[in-house]
Motif scaffolding. Structure first.
Motif, mmCIF file in Angstrom:
data_model
loop_
_atom_site.group_PDB
_atom_site.id
_atom_site.type_symbol
_atom_site.label_atom_id
_atom_site.label_comp_id
_atom_site.label_asym_id
_atom_site.label_seq_id
_atom_site.Cartn_x
_atom_site.Cartn_y
_atom_site.Cartn_z
ATOM 1 N N SER B 46 -13.864 14.489 13.316
ATOM 2 C CA SER B 46 -13.098 15.494 12.578
ATOM 3 C C SER B 46 -13.402 15.429 11.080
ATOM 4 C CB SER B 46 -11.595 15.337 12.828
ATOM 5 O OG SER B 46 -11.219 13.994 12.718
ATOM 6 N N VAL B 113 -9.611 19.998 16.163
ATOM 7 C CA VAL B 113 -9.163 18.614 16.361
ATOM 8 C C VAL B 113 -10.142 17.868 17.251
ATOM 9 C CG1 VAL B 113 -6.759 19.322 16.145
ATOM 10 C CG2 VAL B 113 -7.733 19.018 18.414
ATOM 11 N N LEU B 330 -4.624 -2.205 12.563
ATOM 12 C CA LEU B 330 -3.314 -2.374 11.919
ATOM 13 C C LEU B 330 -2.889 -3.836 11.783
ATOM 14 C CD1 LEU B 330 -1.547 0.497 13.872
ATOM 15 C CD2 LEU B 330 -2.032 0.524 11.420
ATOM 16 N N ALA B 352 -5.763 4.380 7.080
ATOM 17 C CA ALA B 352 -6.029 5.819 7.167
ATOM 18 C C ALA B 352 -5.132 6.594 6.209
ATOM 19 C CB ALA B 352 -5.813 6.296 8.599
ATOM 20 N N THR B 353 -3.868 6.143 6.105
ATOM 21 C CA THR B 353 -2.917 6.861 5.254
ATOM 22 C C THR B 353 -3.309 6.739 3.777
ATOM 23 O OG1 THR B 353 -1.539 4.896 5.264
ATOM 24 C CG2 THR B 353 -0.961 6.616 6.808
ATOM 25 N N GLN B 356 -6.140 9.085 3.052
ATOM 26 C CA GLN B 356 -5.739 10.491 3.041
ATOM 27 C C GLN B 356 -4.755 10.820 1.917
ATOM 28 O OE1 GLN B 356 -4.930 12.252 6.809
ATOM 29 N NE2 GLN B 356 -3.929 14.051 5.956
ATOM 30 N N PHE B 357 -3.793 9.949 1.696
ATOM 31 C CA PHE B 357 -2.721 10.294 0.747
ATOM 32 C C PHE B 357 -2.778 9.509 -0.561
ATOM 33 C CE2 PHE B 357 -0.955 11.129 5.021
ATOM 34 C CZ PHE B 357 -0.816 12.496 4.905
ATOM 35 N N PRO B 389 -11.196 8.686 8.678
ATOM 36 C CA PRO B 389 -10.467 9.688 9.462
ATOM 37 C C PRO B 389 -10.627 11.099 8.898
ATOM 38 C CG PRO B 389 -8.957 8.484 8.045
ATOM 39 C CD PRO B 389 -10.314 7.863 7.846
ATOM 40 N N GLY B 390 -10.293 12.078 9.742
ATOM 41 C CA GLY B 390 -10.483 13.486 9.397
ATOM 42 C C GLY B 390 -9.920 13.904 8.050
ATOM 43 N N GLY B 391 -8.775 13.356 7.676
ATOM 44 C CA GLY B 391 -8.112 13.815 6.460
ATOM 45 C C GLY B 391 -8.487 13.051 5.198
ATOM 46 N N LEU C 148 -2.733 10.253 16.414
ATOM 47 C CA LEU C 148 -3.922 10.545 15.623
ATOM 48 C C LEU C 148 -3.543 10.912 14.192
ATOM 49 C CD1 LEU C 148 -5.664 12.784 18.282
ATOM 50 C CD2 LEU C 148 -6.243 10.422 17.724
ATOM 51 N N THR C 149 -4.521 10.778 13.278
ATOM 52 C CA THR C 149 -4.215 11.126 11.894
ATOM 53 C C THR C 149 -4.058 12.643 11.736
ATOM 54 O OG1 THR C 149 -6.543 11.162 11.279
ATOM 55 C CG2 THR C 149 -5.386 9.089 10.972
ATOM 56 N N LEU C 150 -4.601 13.397 12.683
ATOM 57 C CA LEU C 150 -4.431 14.847 12.599
ATOM 58 C C LEU C 150 -2.967 15.246 12.785
ATOM 59 C CD1 LEU C 150 -3.907 16.358 15.599
ATOM 60 C CD2 LEU C 150 -6.205 15.493 15.973
ATOM 61 N N TYR C 152 -0.495 14.262 11.187
ATOM 62 C CA TYR C 152 0.227 14.412 9.917
ATOM 63 C C TYR C 152 0.478 15.893 9.614
ATOM 64 C CZ TYR C 152 -1.782 9.704 9.200
ATOM 65 O OH TYR C 152 -2.189 8.411 9.339
ATOM 66 N N ASP C 153 -0.587 16.684 9.767
ATOM 67 C CA ASP C 153 -0.469 18.107 9.448
ATOM 68 C C ASP C 153 0.457 18.819 10.429
ATOM 69 O OD1 ASP C 153 -2.013 18.457 7.076
ATOM 70 O OD2 ASP C 153 -3.807 18.045 8.265
ATOM 71 N N GLY C 178 1.398 4.893 15.067
ATOM 72 C CA GLY C 178 0.741 3.698 14.537
ATOM 73 C C GLY C 178 0.399 3.831 13.069
ATOM 74 N N HIS C 179 -0.274 4.922 12.728
ATOM 75 C CA HIS C 179 -0.761 5.078 11.359
ATOM 76 C C HIS C 179 0.171 5.958 10.545
ATOM 77 C CE1 HIS C 179 -4.578 3.040 12.116
ATOM 78 N NE2 HIS C 179 -4.404 3.499 13.341
ATOM 79 N N ILE C 180 1.382 5.482 10.396
ATOM 80 C CA ILE C 180 2.402 6.256 9.690
ATOM 81 C C ILE C 180 2.999 5.349 8.615
ATOM 82 C CG2 ILE C 180 4.677 7.339 9.946
ATOM 83 C CD1 ILE C 180 3.058 8.992 11.645
ATOM 84 N N ASP C 181 3.201 5.889 7.428
ATOM 85 C CA ASP C 181 3.882 5.107 6.396
ATOM 86 C C ASP C 181 4.669 6.045 5.476
ATOM 87 O OD1 ASP C 181 1.994 6.312 4.825
ATOM 88 O OD2 ASP C 181 0.889 4.494 4.344
ATOM 89 N N ASN C 183 3.908 7.328 2.677
ATOM 90 C CA ASN C 183 3.076 8.455 2.223
ATOM 91 C C ASN C 183 3.154 9.621 3.202
ATOM 92 O OD1 ASN C 183 1.839 7.479 -0.183
ATOM 93 N ND2 ASN C 183 0.558 6.139 1.078
ATOM 94 N N VAL C 184 3.064 9.294 4.479
ATOM 95 C CA VAL C 184 3.078 10.336 5.515
ATOM 96 C C VAL C 184 4.465 10.969 5.580
ATOM 97 C CG1 VAL C 184 2.628 10.863 7.932
ATOM 98 C CG2 VAL C 184 1.344 9.041 6.807
ATOM 99 N N TYR C 187 4.765 13.360 2.797
ATOM 100 C CA TYR C 187 3.890 14.510 3.043
ATOM 101 C C TYR C 187 4.498 15.480 4.053
ATOM 102 C CZ TYR C 187 -0.282 17.097 4.591
ATOM 103 O OH TYR C 187 -1.176 18.082 4.924
#
Lengths: 45, 412, 210
Positions: B46, B113, B330, B352-353, B356-357, B389-391, C148-150, C152-153, C178-181, C183-184, C187
């Motif tokens: 992605s 996706v 993780l 990843a976060t 992206q952010f 990652p994609g973002g 997935l990181t997708l 987020y949107d 899993g990949h959440i914090d 920042n997310v 957002y």
């Protein structure tokens, strides 16, 4: 046994080999390996 | 997305670059200090799509387009020492076979996706013995009709034709990426991150055969069947990793040979996917066996500890020293360094976060800590926690690579 | 016959023993609803053991399997039967574009074990599906799952859709994966985030002030 039809088994099925057995064996094994990778690619993901 | 011009100050020949990169990764793998911390960029499909301004669907069919974008990425991030090209599932192969293991962008999923695995049971509980005794027989007669259902449901002739088409498509796919790999090594001096792959026997059983639900229940109802099946899988897992190398035609050039790295995505081993006791019973013994056999045959294993492996970290002390790269997602990578840093090389784990952010400054701060702590004394490779990652923001990848290339230099 | 034995057999995941006890109770003329109450007690214990890292995913799945078989025998839906008083209603789903169900299913089990009334709308759930379900059941909490990181949107779009539907003020939104914090969370515009089922449940309980 990991290959489906290993050369040892195949050899017994062939009556006669007038030429070089090695040539046939290597090619046989090559495609046995290729098909092994193909089949297992549907589990190794 | 903005295009990056990553030109290197000093121009080197592709051959010099290739040797330098291989040397860097090889040294880190053997737990020593290279000239600087190596960088691996595993581009998710992605991300490649977003960078190229196309859909993921298009990339699954248009290999040429995907390769062209990857080449632009190699130019944009010349500090990378190896790259990943975003997965191996091909659109044409999928369609030819009517495969039902994944949902595909542009078909079941929106075109932008990534393809995704479908959690499903493809082997009945009473079929364990058949599988264990003759896996190939089981796969051809039972498994294929289930996973290629879309075509197999339409009669035997259609099923056979689907297989033939699938193999043609697979061959095109394989040949295309094989040639690109050679081209990228010789023209860009860029190694590919992984040379082949395999899995933990239990994951094979749980992912594609029994499914998460059934394999969990099997732990209670038929534990000995799981163990037997995993043991039967060991030689197949080893062979699946090794065969591509015996089939690959040896390159004639005098380049340094990078020791082939076997990618091993680990899916269902860590807490809370199972307890440590279940891990010791069902997961670890056969995974360790696969790793040890591959190492004995001269390969480097690169398991990707997906999820949080902190609780399971100690087991990695049991693998051969300096022959395994453990990719961290993780898990607490700093704790991992303490616990297993003298046995395995650690790779990872910019979140990843953050990519992206976060801001470039925040990314640099995290990379600094990785280099200071995990990079201490070598045995460390910089990477994203889940690749790129994609973002991910471009400026954050630039920050990660440029900072590591500069700050990650080991003082002699 | 005491109910402790059945609670224990179930909580210890002894399938055959639990089923045998259920059959005995039914044969002895026990009300199916009473059996379901016992099951709920056992589920609570299973949930607690998962929180305490005594139980893990396979154990939750096994507990679910035993409950499924008890449902078959008693011909009752354990999760929705009886005069259970719930803490709150939760609508949960994996957001659009993501078909991962495992994380969502763990949270669903854990919320249920902790006394929440959970409405699971499945995976790859578009924002509109959340909005419709919220309209239908009027939950206090909405839980968005994504691996997935997708995601987020999609989470962001879902929160926006809930807002556009005028439902935002009546509910709390929690995101998990899993990949959440933080920042997310910021957002997406959610109220809280969790990276484990136990944390998620703790937040939901706190929201309900218990």
């Amino acid at each position: 046994m990991s290959l489906y039809t290993p050369w040892k088994k195949k050899r017994k099925e062939i009556q006669k080999i007038l030429g070089d057995e090695k040539i046939i064996k290597e090619s046989w094994e090559h495609y046995e390996k290729m098909v092994f990778l193909w089949i297992w690619s549907w589990l190794m993901r | 997305m903005q295009e990056v011009d990553g030109n290197l100050a000093v121009k080197k020949s592709p051959k010099e670059l290739y040797n330098e990169r291989v040397e860097r990764i090889t040294t880190a793998t053997s737990l020593k200090t290279p000239d600087r911390v190596p960088i691996v960029l595993g581009f998710n499909i992605s991300f490649i799509a977003r960078y190229g301004g196309v859909t993921v669907q298009e990339l699954m069919y248009n290999y040429e387009k995907r390769a062209e974008i990857i080449e632009r990425l190699m130019k944009a991030f010349p500090e990378a020492d190896a790259i990943g090209s975003g997965g191996t599932l091909s659109g044409p192969v999928s369609d030819a076979l009517g495969q039902g293991l994944y949902e595909i962008p542009g078909r079941e999923l929106s075109p932008d996706v990534s393809f995704q695995f479908i959690e499903r049971c493809n082997m009945k509980s009473e079929e364990y013995d058949m599988f264990t005794e003759n896996p190939t027989e089981f796969l051809i007669t039972k498994y294929f009709p289930r996973i290629f259902r879309e075509e197999w449901n339409k009669g035997l002739t259609r099923a056979k034709i689907a297989m033939m088409k699938g193999i043609f498509a697979h061959n095109d796919h394989r040949a295309f990426w094989g040639n690109k790999r050679k081209k990228w090594e010789s023209e860009f001096g860029m190694p590919m991150a992984r040379s082949s792959m395999t899995k933990a026997p239990f994951d094979v059983l749980s992912d594609t055969l029994r499914g998460m639900r059934e394999s969990s229940i099997d732990m209670y109802k038929r534990p000995e069947k799981i163990i037997k099946a995993c043991e039967a899988l060991v030689p197949y897992c080893v062979m699946y990793a090794e065969l591509p190398h015996t089939l690959r035609i040896k390159d004639e050039s005098t380049r340094k040979e990078m020791k082939p790295q076997i990618g091993m995505p680990l899916h269902r081993g860590c807490v809370p996917f199972m307890s440590l006791k279940q891990f010791e019973t069902f997961y670890w013994p056969t995974l360790k066996e696969v790793i040890c056999r591959l190492v004995a045959d001269g390969f480097i294993c690169r398991p990707f500890a997906e999820g949080d492996w902190t609780m399971n970290m100690k087991y990695w002390r049991e693998v051969p020293k300096g022959k395994v790269i453990l990719k961290i997602d993780l898990a607490d990578i700093f704790k991992a360094k303490e616990l297993v840093g003298d046995t395995v090389c650690l790779q990872g784990n910019v979140p990843a976060t953050l990519l992206q952010f976060g801001t470039p400054k925040q990314v640099e701060k995290y990379c600094k800590k990785l280099i200071d702590v995990v990079g201490e004394g070598g045995g460390f490779i910089m990477d994203g926690a889940v690749g790129i990652p994609g973002g991910a923001k471009i400026e954050n990848i630039v920050a990660m690579t440029k900072f590591t290339a500069k700050y990650g230099v080991y003082r002699r | 016959m005491s109910s402790e034995k059945l609670v224990e057999a179930l909580a210890d995941l002894k399938e055959e023993k639990a089923l045998k006890l259920v059959k005995e109770k039914l044969d002895a003329g026990e009300e199916p609803l009473k059996i379901l109450e016992i099951c709920r007690k056992a589920v609570e214990i299973v949930g607690k053991r998962f929180e305490d890292a005594e139980y893990f995913l396979p154990d939750l799945i096994m507990a679910g399997e035993i409950l499924r078989r008890i449902s078959e025998i008693t011909k009752l839906d354990i999760e929705k039967a009886g005069e259970v008083k719930y803490l709150a209603k939760v609508v949960i789903g994996t957001v659009q574009g993501d078909i991962h169900n495992i994380g969502k299913d763990i949270v669903t089990f854990m919320l249920d074990a902790n006394g929440f009334d959970v409405y699971d709308i499945g995976v790859d759930a578009p924002p509109q599906k959340f909005v419709e379900k919220i309209e239908e059941v009027k939950p206090e909490i909405v839980a968005l799952s994504g691996f997935l990181t997708l995601a987020y949107d999609s989470m962001k779009k879902t929160v926006e859709a809930i807002e556009a539907a005028g439902q935002r003020n009546q509910i709390k939104i929690i995101i998990g994966g899993g990949h959440i914090d933080e920042n997310v969370r910021r957002y997406t515009g959610a109220d809280a985030y969790a990276t484990s089922a136990a944390k998620g449940v703790r937040i939901c309980k706190k929201w309900m002030e218990i």
